[in-house]
Scaffold this active site. Structure first.
Site, PDB file in Angstrom:
ATOM      1  N   GLY A  46       0.830  -1.194   0.000  1.00 12.85           N
ATOM      2  CA  GLY A  46       0.000   0.000   0.000  1.00 12.85           C
ATOM      3  C   GLY A  46       0.864   1.244   0.000  1.00 12.85           C
ATOM      4  O   GLY A  46       2.005   1.215   0.482  1.00 12.85           O
ATOM      5  N   GLN A  51       2.958   9.916   1.309  1.00 11.22           N
ATOM      6  CA  GLN A  51       4.304   9.334   1.360  1.00 11.22           C
ATOM      7  C   GLN A  51       5.181   9.757   0.188  1.00 11.22           C
ATOM      8  O   GLN A  51       6.397   9.625   0.251  1.00 11.22           O
ATOM      9  CB  GLN A  51       4.211   7.800   1.394  1.00 11.22           C
ATOM     10  CG  GLN A  51       3.575   7.271   2.663  1.00 11.22           C
ATOM     11  CD  GLN A  51       3.421   5.768   2.595  1.00 11.22           C
ATOM     12  OE1 GLN A  51       2.430   5.278   2.082  1.00 11.22           O
ATOM     13  NE2 GLN A  51       4.385   5.031   3.102  1.00 11.22           N
ATOM     14  N   CYS A  92       5.921  -0.348   6.855  1.00 11.09           N
ATOM     15  CA  CYS A  92       5.546   0.860   6.110  1.00 11.09           C
ATOM     16  C   CYS A  92       6.723   1.242   5.221  1.00 11.09           C
ATOM     17  O   CYS A  92       7.873   1.209   5.674  1.00 11.09           O
ATOM     18  CB  CYS A  92       5.244   1.987   7.096  1.00 11.09           C
ATOM     19  SG  CYS A  92       4.754   3.519   6.298  1.00 11.09           S
ATOM     20  N   LEU A  93       6.447   1.611   3.973  1.00  6.63           N
ATOM     21  CA  LEU A  93       7.531   2.002   3.062  1.00  6.63           C
ATOM     22  C   LEU A  93       8.253   3.256   3.552  1.00  6.63           C
ATOM     23  O   LEU A  93       9.380   3.512   3.156  1.00  6.63           O
ATOM     24  CB  LEU A  93       6.983   2.224   1.643  1.00  6.63           C
ATOM     25  CG  LEU A  93       6.479   0.958   0.934  1.00  6.63           C
ATOM     26  CD1 LEU A  93       5.870   1.304  -0.416  1.00  6.63           C
ATOM     27  CD2 LEU A  93       7.581  -0.081   0.776  1.00  6.63           C
ATOM     28  N   HIS A 134      -4.358   1.525   7.833  1.00  7.44           N
ATOM     29  CA  HIS A 134      -2.984   2.045   7.850  1.00  7.44           C
ATOM     30  C   HIS A 134      -2.813   3.169   6.819  1.00  7.44           C
ATOM     31  O   HIS A 134      -2.288   4.242   7.137  1.00  7.44           O
ATOM     32  CB  HIS A 134      -2.026   0.878   7.559  1.00  7.44           C
ATOM     33  CG  HIS A 134      -0.582   1.253   7.410  1.00  7.44           C
ATOM     34  ND1 HIS A 134       0.409   0.752   8.227  1.00  7.44           N
ATOM     35  CD2 HIS A 134       0.049   2.067   6.523  1.00  7.44           C
ATOM     36  CE1 HIS A 134       1.583   1.250   7.859  1.00  7.44           C
ATOM     37  NE2 HIS A 134       1.391   2.059   6.819  1.00  7.44           N
ATOM     38  N   GLU A 135      -3.318   2.930   5.597  1.00  5.09           N
ATOM     39  CA  GLU A 135      -3.133   3.932   4.527  1.00  5.09           C
ATOM     40  C   GLU A 135      -3.995   5.178   4.769  1.00  5.09           C
ATOM     41  O   GLU A 135      -3.548   6.294   4.501  1.00  5.09           O
ATOM     42  CB  GLU A 135      -3.437   3.321   3.161  1.00  5.09           C
ATOM     43  CG  GLU A 135      -2.542   2.146   2.753  1.00  5.09           C
ATOM     44  CD  GLU A 135      -1.052   2.415   2.862  1.00  5.09           C
ATOM     45  OE1 GLU A 135      -0.634   3.575   2.699  1.00  5.09           O
ATOM     46  OE2 GLU A 135      -0.299   1.461   3.132  1.00  5.09           O
ATOM     47  N   HIS A 138      -2.302   7.545   6.998  1.00  3.63           N
ATOM     48  CA  HIS A 138      -1.288   8.388   6.345  1.00  3.63           C
ATOM     49  C   HIS A 138      -1.892   9.719   5.878  1.00  3.63           C
ATOM     50  O   HIS A 138      -1.262  10.770   5.968  1.00  3.63           O
ATOM     51  CB  HIS A 138      -0.696   7.685   5.117  1.00  3.63           C
ATOM     52  CG  HIS A 138       0.447   6.770   5.426  1.00  3.63           C
ATOM     53  ND1 HIS A 138       1.615   7.206   6.020  1.00  3.63           N
ATOM     54  CD2 HIS A 138       0.619   5.435   5.204  1.00  3.63           C
ATOM     55  CE1 HIS A 138       2.445   6.165   6.147  1.00  3.63           C
ATOM     56  NE2 HIS A 138       1.859   5.084   5.670  1.00  3.63           N
TER      57      HIS A 138
HETATM   58 NI    NI Z   1       2.644   3.174   5.549  1.00  2.00          NI
END
Ligand code: NI
Length: 170
Positions: A46, A51, A92-93, A134-135, A138
């Protein structure tokens, strides 16, 4: 398509609250395509626009095993179904090489616009439900490490600062 640079914790830009997309136009579709390329390249499941330093309410995901089922969420909202919560290991990226268990609603109902600008609804459970929550966090400037104890969060912060000092990609 183009790969976009991903912001890494504790970059303050990750704390920006994203604004709603007014129209799903060519520019938004380009963003979606670039985000999908970036997510697949980074082997993530995701990615939120936040991000990649674009503060609009756009998310891409793919939780399928063979990476063949991209999901596009524009202006997403969700509501938990029932009271059941379950912890699941998250990464998480924007926080590479760190994983921790986060409790979230087991099931959610999602409403969003797709890449074509049309509204859709779906019920999600397990990994997909976790990923949606989670997304969506963000887009509010919230990271999964915010749910950890201050001690653990501090440890992640130090680890990330060390990584950035060593000159790895920011
Ligand atoms: Ni993330």
């Amino acid at each position: 398509m183009a790969k976009l640079p991903i912001l890494e914790f504790p970059d303050e830009r990750l704390r920006t609250k994203a604004v709603a997309v007014e129209t799903v136009d060519d520019e938004v579709r380009q963003l979606v395509d670039d985000m999908l390329e970036t997510m697949y390249d980074a082997q993530g499941i995701g990615l939120a626009a936040t991000q990649v330093d674009v503060h609009r309410r756009v998310i891409v995901m793919d939780v399928s095993d063979d990476r063949s089922t991209p999901l596009v969420l524009v202006n997403p909202t969700y509501t938990p179904i029932g009271d059941e919560r379950e912890p699941m290991q998250e990464g998480c990226l924007s926080i590479p090489e760190y994983y921790a268990e986060v409790p979230r609603a087991l099931k959610v109902r999602l409403q969003a616009l797709g890449r074509d600008g049309r509204p859709y609804e779906l019920e999600a459970e397990g990994l997909l439900a976790h990923c949606i929550q989670h997304e969506c966090d963000h887009l509010e400037g919230v990271l999964f490490v915010d749910y950890l104890s201050p001690l653990k969060r501090d440890r992640v912060m130090k680890k990330m600062q060390k990584r950035h000092k060593m000159g790895q990609p920011a």
